[in-house]
Structures are given as C-alpha cells and as structure tokens.
Design a protein around this motif. Structure first.
Motif, PDB file in Angstrom:
ATOM      1  N   THR A   1       6.445  -9.897  22.197  1.00 54.04           N
ATOM      2  CA  THR A   1       5.020  -9.815  21.883  1.00 54.04           C
ATOM      3  C   THR A   1       4.244 -10.884  22.627  1.00 54.04           C
ATOM      4  O   THR A   1       3.188 -10.604  23.215  1.00 54.04           O
ATOM      5  CB  THR A   1       4.795  -9.937  20.366  1.00 54.04           C
ATOM      6  N   ARG A   2       4.745 -12.115  22.633  1.00 56.70           N
ATOM      7  CA  ARG A   2       4.051 -13.204  23.332  1.00 56.70           C
ATOM      8  C   ARG A   2       3.952 -12.896  24.823  1.00 56.70           C
ATOM      9  O   ARG A   2       2.906 -13.034  25.434  1.00 56.70           O
ATOM     10  CB  ARG A   2       4.790 -14.521  23.088  1.00 56.70           C
ATOM     11  N   LEU A   3       5.070 -12.482  25.419  1.00 54.49           N
ATOM     12  CA  LEU A   3       5.055 -12.195  26.847  1.00 54.49           C
ATOM     13  C   LEU A   3       4.149 -11.013  27.176  1.00 54.49           C
ATOM     14  O   LEU A   3       3.441 -11.020  28.187  1.00 54.49           O
ATOM     15  CB  LEU A   3       6.473 -11.947  27.352  1.00 54.49           C
ATOM     16  N   THR A   4       4.153 -10.007  26.309  1.00 50.08           N
ATOM     17  CA  THR A   4       3.280  -8.861  26.530  1.00 50.08           C
ATOM     18  C   THR A   4       1.814  -9.280  26.461  1.00 50.08           C
ATOM     19  O   THR A   4       1.007  -8.911  27.316  1.00 50.08           O
ATOM     20  CB  THR A   4       3.560  -7.747  25.499  1.00 50.08           C
ATOM     21  N   ASN A   5       1.464 -10.064  25.467  1.00 53.54           N
ATOM     22  CA  ASN A   5       0.072 -10.487  25.310  1.00 53.54           C
ATOM     23  C   ASN A   5      -0.410 -11.354  26.466  1.00 53.54           C
ATOM     24  O   ASN A   5      -1.540 -11.201  26.927  1.00 53.54           O
ATOM     25  CB  ASN A   5      -0.127 -11.227  23.992  1.00 53.54           C
ATOM     26  N   VAL A   6       0.433 -12.238  26.946  1.00 57.84           N
ATOM     27  CA  VAL A   6       0.006 -13.144  28.005  1.00 57.84           C
ATOM     28  C   VAL A   6       0.151 -12.505  29.383  1.00 57.84           C
ATOM     29  O   VAL A   6      -0.803 -12.467  30.162  1.00 57.84           O
ATOM     30  CB  VAL A   6       0.800 -14.476  27.936  1.00 57.84           C
ATOM     31  N   ILE A   7       1.327 -11.986  29.672  1.00 58.12           N
ATOM     32  CA  ILE A   7       1.602 -11.499  31.022  1.00 58.12           C
ATOM     33  C   ILE A   7       0.930 -10.158  31.297  1.00 58.12           C
ATOM     34  O   ILE A   7       0.365  -9.953  32.368  1.00 58.12           O
ATOM     35  CB  ILE A   7       3.118 -11.430  31.267  1.00 58.12           C
ATOM     36  N   ARG A   8       0.974  -9.256  30.350  1.00 60.17           N
ATOM     37  CA  ARG A   8       0.369  -7.933  30.586  1.00 60.17           C
ATOM     38  C   ARG A   8      -1.106  -7.908  30.228  1.00 60.17           C
ATOM     39  O   ARG A   8      -1.955  -7.547  31.040  1.00 60.17           O
ATOM     40  CB  ARG A   8       1.104  -6.849  29.794  1.00 60.17           C
ATOM     41  N   GLU A   9      -1.432  -8.287  28.992  1.00 56.33           N
ATOM     42  CA  GLU A   9      -2.803  -8.124  28.519  1.00 56.33           C
ATOM     43  C   GLU A   9      -3.778  -9.103  29.173  1.00 56.33           C
ATOM     44  O   GLU A   9      -4.876  -8.718  29.558  1.00 56.33           O
ATOM     45  CB  GLU A   9      -2.857  -8.253  26.994  1.00 56.33           C
ATOM     46  N   GLN A  10      -3.399 -10.365  29.293  1.00 58.33           N
ATOM     47  CA  GLN A  10      -4.321 -11.353  29.844  1.00 58.33           C
ATOM     48  C   GLN A  10      -4.319 -11.375  31.372  1.00 58.33           C
ATOM     49  O   GLN A  10      -5.361 -11.531  31.994  1.00 58.33           O
ATOM     50  CB  GLN A  10      -3.993 -12.748  29.314  1.00 58.33           C
ATOM     51  N   LEU A  11      -3.127 -11.224  31.975  1.00 57.03           N
ATOM     52  CA  LEU A  11      -3.028 -11.363  33.426  1.00 57.03           C
ATOM     53  C   LEU A  11      -2.799 -10.063  34.173  1.00 57.03           C
ATOM     54  O   LEU A  11      -2.931 -10.023  35.390  1.00 57.03           O
ATOM     55  CB  LEU A  11      -1.914 -12.356  33.776  1.00 57.03           C
ATOM     56  N   GLY A  12      -2.395  -9.015  33.483  1.00 47.57           N
ATOM     57  CA  GLY A  12      -2.137  -7.741  34.150  1.00 47.57           C
ATOM     58  C   GLY A  12      -0.975  -7.811  35.126  1.00 47.57           C
ATOM     59  O   GLY A  12      -0.923  -7.061  36.093  1.00 47.57           O
ATOM     60  N   GLU A  13      -0.011  -8.673  34.878  1.00 51.51           N
ATOM     61  CA  GLU A  13       1.091  -8.895  35.818  1.00 51.51           C
ATOM     62  C   GLU A  13       2.266  -7.952  35.624  1.00 51.51           C
ATOM     63  O   GLU A  13       2.998  -7.702  36.547  1.00 51.51           O
ATOM     64  CB  GLU A  13       1.594 -10.344  35.722  1.00 51.51           C
ATOM     65  N   SER A  14       2.513  -7.491  34.420  1.00 51.84           N
ATOM     66  CA  SER A  14       3.695  -6.681  34.154  1.00 51.84           C
ATOM     67  C   SER A  14       3.364  -5.691  33.053  1.00 51.84           C
ATOM     68  O   SER A  14       2.669  -6.025  32.097  1.00 51.84           O
ATOM     69  CB  SER A  14       4.859  -7.574  33.712  1.00 51.84           C
ATOM     70  N   TYR A  15       3.889  -4.490  33.175  1.00 52.13           N
ATOM     71  CA  TYR A  15       3.563  -3.479  32.180  1.00 52.13           C
ATOM     72  C   TYR A  15       4.325  -3.670  30.870  1.00 52.13           C
ATOM     73  O   TYR A  15       3.768  -3.534  29.797  1.00 52.13           O
ATOM     74  CB  TYR A  15       3.816  -2.067  32.720  1.00 52.13           C
TER      75      TYR A  15
END
Length: 144
Positions: free
Chosen positions: A4-18
């Motif tokens: 959840t943390r990685l999804t929120n930061v990497i995907r939602e905030q930065l758009g880096e990973s799906y």
C-alpha cells in the motif's frame, strides 16, 4: 502495508509504476529467516531513482512507523483474512506439525490471537529490524 505504501507513493504520487508489490516470509527451517520481496516495474532510465525512493520509504517506516491510515487498513485486511481459514490451510498446518515434532499445532491457532498485539510501533520495529535499507539485493531486468 508495504504494498500500500509503495503503491501510494510510487504509483499515485509519482506515476512511476503501475503495481508495486511487497511480501514478507518468515520461515523456521533450517533456522529462523525473514525474507522480504518487493517487485516494482518502471522505466529503465529511472530504475535507480525508484530504488532510492523505495529505500527512502523503508527508512521512513523504520524511523516513524506507518500512518494511522496505513496501519488501520493493513490491520483490517489481516483481520478479514483470518476470517477465511480453509481446510487446505488447516491441513497444511497439521502436516507441518507432523513433519517438525518441536512445532506445536497450538502455535497455528495462537497466530490469530497475536494480531491483537500488533501496534504501529511493533510494525515500525519489525521493519527497522528485518527490512534494513543497507542489506538488500536489487535485480533489474532491462530491455535489450
């Protein structure tokens, strides 16, 4: 919680990973071992910065623990999963009990009660102890 943390930061905030993914395994054979795996896809030219970002998030969790929202969400997920014990899980535990004589079947049942002892601080301490940001193996699969 890590997913959840990685999804929120990497995907939602930065758009880096799906779909970042994290899972931890604790095994007792041949000895006590904690293994944490994370899988994160991303652009080849940004893979190093994404890795640095993951290390930063883990360091933050080790220092500050999860937010109330992260903890409550993860706790609710595990609590819900504990409501769905199936025959296969129970039979696997019975087989493990027979394979390892020093293992008690009661330990399996005690795992469910242990959830009540989990706090934001025990999660923080677990990550600090078992997911050190200076001890990891990073594998990057890049296009040819």
């Amino acid at each position: 919680m890590l997913t959840t943390r990685l999804t929120n930061v990497i995907r939602e905030q930065l758009g880096e990973s799906y779909s970042p993914f994290a899972v931890a395994f604790i095994t007792n054979d041949p000895g006590a071992i904690v293994q944490t795996y994370m899988k994160i896809t991303g652009a080849p030219d940004r893979i190093v910065s994404v890795g640095d970002l993951v290390a930063g998030e883990l360091a933050d969790l080790a220092a500050n623990g999860p937010t109330d929202r992260e903890f409550d969400g993860a706790h609710a997920q595990v609590e819900e999963a504990y409501q769905f014990v199936d025959n296969n899980s129970f039979l696997e535990e019975m087989i493990n009990d027979a394979i390892w004589p020093d293992r008690e079947l009661q330990d399996y049942f005690d795992e469910f009660a242990a959830l009540g002892d989990v706090t934001k601080d025990t999660v923080r301490q677990y990550i600090a102890d078992h997911v050190p940001t200076d001890q990891y193996i990073q594998v990057a699969v890049l296009p040819r």
